[in-house]
Motif scaffolding. Structure first.
Motif, PDB file in Angstrom:
ATOM      1  N   THR A  34      49.186  37.532  31.725  1.00 55.08           N
ATOM      2  CA  THR A  34      49.858  36.870  32.848  1.00 55.08           C
ATOM      3  C   THR A  34      48.826  36.190  33.744  1.00 55.08           C
ATOM      4  N   LEU A  35      47.741  36.902  34.037  1.00 52.47           N
ATOM      5  CA  LEU A  35      46.685  36.329  34.881  1.00 52.47           C
ATOM      6  C   LEU A  35      46.009  35.152  34.181  1.00 52.47           C
ATOM      7  N   VAL A  36      45.697  35.302  32.900  1.00 53.07           N
ATOM      8  CA  VAL A  36      45.058  34.219  32.142  1.00 53.07           C
ATOM      9  C   VAL A  36      45.947  32.985  32.143  1.00 53.07           C
ATOM     10  N   ASP A  37      47.225  33.160  31.840  1.00 53.35           N
ATOM     11  CA  ASP A  37      48.154  32.030  31.792  1.00 53.35           C
ATOM     12  C   ASP A  37      48.215  31.314  33.135  1.00 53.35           C
ATOM     13  N   ARG A  38      48.270  32.079  34.221  1.00 53.85           N
ATOM     14  CA  ARG A  38      48.393  31.479  35.541  1.00 53.85           C
ATOM     15  C   ARG A  38      47.110  30.785  35.975  1.00 53.85           C
ATOM     16  N   LEU A  39      45.977  31.410  35.749  1.00 52.29           N
ATOM     17  CA  LEU A  39      44.728  30.790  36.205  1.00 52.29           C
ATOM     18  C   LEU A  39      44.454  29.509  35.418  1.00 52.29           C
ATOM     19  N   GLU A  40      44.737  29.525  34.115  1.00 54.70           N
ATOM     20  CA  GLU A  40      44.526  28.317  33.317  1.00 54.70           C
ATOM     21  C   GLU A  40      45.521  27.224  33.692  1.00 54.70           C
ATOM     22  N   ALA A  41      46.775  27.582  33.946  1.00 54.23           N
ATOM     23  CA  ALA A  41      47.771  26.589  34.361  1.00 54.23           C
ATOM     24  C   ALA A  41      47.382  25.937  35.692  1.00 54.23           C
ATOM     25  N   ALA A  42      46.689  26.685  36.539  1.00 51.83           N
ATOM     26  CA  ALA A  42      46.261  26.157  37.836  1.00 51.83           C
ATOM     27  C   ALA A  42      45.044  25.243  37.701  1.00 51.83           C
ATOM     28  N   GLY A  43      44.391  25.245  36.533  1.00 49.51           N
ATOM     29  CA  GLY A  43      43.229  24.395  36.328  1.00 49.51           C
ATOM     30  C   GLY A  43      41.893  25.117  36.398  1.00 49.51           C
ATOM     31  N   HIS A  44      41.931  26.453  36.525  1.00 51.41           N
ATOM     32  CA  HIS A  44      40.702  27.236  36.551  1.00 51.41           C
ATOM     33  C   HIS A  44      40.256  27.538  35.117  1.00 51.41           C
ATOM     34  N   ARG A  45      39.062  28.124  34.982  1.00 53.83           N
ATOM     35  CA  ARG A  45      38.513  28.424  33.661  1.00 53.83           C
ATOM     36  C   ARG A  45      38.429  29.938  33.454  1.00 53.83           C
ATOM     37  N   LEU A  46      38.862  30.390  32.290  1.00 53.78           N
ATOM     38  CA  LEU A  46      38.691  31.789  31.929  1.00 53.78           C
ATOM     39  C   LEU A  46      37.247  31.968  31.478  1.00 53.78           C
ATOM     40  N   ALA A  47      36.482  32.748  32.237  1.00 48.83           N
ATOM     41  CA  ALA A  47      35.055  32.925  31.957  1.00 48.83           C
ATOM     42  C   ALA A  47      34.796  34.114  31.033  1.00 48.83           C
ATOM     43  N   ALA A  48      35.653  35.118  31.084  1.00 45.04           N
ATOM     44  CA  ALA A  48      35.503  36.310  30.254  1.00 45.04           C
ATOM     45  C   ALA A  48      36.794  37.122  30.348  1.00 45.04           C
ATOM     46  N   ARG A  49      36.994  37.952  29.333  1.00 46.54           N
ATOM     47  CA  ARG A  49      38.159  38.844  29.361  1.00 46.54           C
ATOM     48  C   ARG A  49      37.835  40.083  28.536  1.00 46.54           C
ATOM     49  N   GLU A  50      38.136  41.243  29.125  1.00 44.57           N
ATOM     50  CA  GLU A  50      37.883  42.511  28.441  1.00 44.57           C
ATOM     51  C   GLU A  50      38.935  43.538  28.832  1.00 44.57           C
ATOM     52  N   ILE A  51      38.988  44.588  28.021  1.00 44.33           N
ATOM     53  CA  ILE A  51      39.763  45.784  28.354  1.00 44.33           C
ATOM     54  C   ILE A  51      38.774  46.936  28.412  1.00 44.33           C
ATOM     55  N   VAL A  52      38.876  47.750  29.442  1.00 43.42           N
ATOM     56  CA  VAL A  52      37.991  48.903  29.609  1.00 43.42           C
ATOM     57  C   VAL A  52      38.852  50.126  29.904  1.00 43.42           C
ATOM     58  N   LYS A  53      38.406  51.272  29.454  1.00 41.62           N
ATOM     59  CA  LYS A  53      39.142  52.518  29.703  1.00 41.62           C
ATOM     60  C   LYS A  53      39.088  52.900  31.181  1.00 41.62           C
ATOM     61  N   ASP A  54      40.020  53.744  31.585  1.00 37.94           N
ATOM     62  CA  ASP A  54      40.113  54.225  32.970  1.00 37.94           C
ATOM     63  C   ASP A  54      38.985  55.212  33.272  1.00 37.94           C
ATOM     64  N   GLU A  55      37.778  54.727  33.308  1.00 37.72           N
ATOM     65  CA  GLU A  55      36.602  55.535  33.618  1.00 37.72           C
ATOM     66  C   GLU A  55      35.818  54.800  34.695  1.00 37.72           C
ATOM     67  N   ARG A  56      35.602  55.458  35.809  1.00 38.56           N
ATOM     68  CA  ARG A  56      34.963  54.828  36.968  1.00 38.56           C
ATOM     69  C   ARG A  56      33.630  54.158  36.625  1.00 38.56           C
TER      70      ARG A  56
END
Length: 180
Positions: A34-56
């Motif tokens: 959802t965030l990727v779709d919205r930021l790209e639709a607004a004209g911004h650039r996706l610089a990186a994307r990851e998933i990380v476990k719930d560990e501080r």
């Protein structure tokens, strides 16, 4: 009053999206998408994307790596902002902040109250700055990501937004480190 000044040129921002989850894969990451779709639709650039476990420590490590990356201006995380024992995203963000954007959580709560009523008190959205990079932690629901983007971030990350926005002060975020 808040408005877009069409006489100013849009400046795309480089945004990294971090999903905090013990169970989601990229294919199942609806909030991050959802965030990727919205930021790209607004004209911004996706610089990186990851998933990380719930560990501080793991969350903070990714944030620090992205803060150090000159190709990333903004980090938006989704997930882990609630009240359960595994919800440590806010603490990880605060581990790396140089300055907290206190009003971000307040404005997010106000927006959420209009959508989900008093259930908004269960979210701990937060924002801050470190190393010249903006950092925002959002709840893990697609609705919360839509609300935060549509009502707050899309405006504050648009250089044309008046009376002020985050983009126009980006060059000054680290002015304290300049030699006098």
């Amino acid at each position: 009053m808040s408005r877009i000044d069409e006489t100013r040129e849009f400046i795309p921002v480089r945004i990294a999206v971090l999903t905090v989850s013990d169970t989601r894969s990229m294919a199942e990451d609806r909030s991050g998408q959802t965030l990727v779709d919205r930021l790209e639709a607004a004209g911004h650039r996706l610089a990186a994307r990851e998933i990380v476990k719930d560990e501080r420590d793991g969350i903070a490590a990714v944030l620090r790596r992205w803060i150090a990356d000159p190709a990333i201006d903004v980090v938006i995380s989704t997930g882990g902002t609630g009240l359960t024992g595994r919800d440590v995203t806010v603490e990880a963000h605060r581990d790396v902040y140089e300055k907290e954007i206190d009003a971000f959580g307040t404005v997010f709560t106000h927006v959420s109250m209009q959508k989900i009523g008093t259930s908004a008190v269960q979210s701990r959205a937060t924002g801050g700055v470190a190393g010249g990079t903006y950092l925002f932690a959002l709840p893990g629901s697609t609705g919360a990501c839509r609300d935060a983007w549509d009502e707050i971030l899309s405006l504050q990350l648009d250089y044309r937004h008046r009376p002020c926005n985050f983009v126009e002060i980006m060059p000054r975020l680290e002015e304290h480190k300049r030699r006098k």
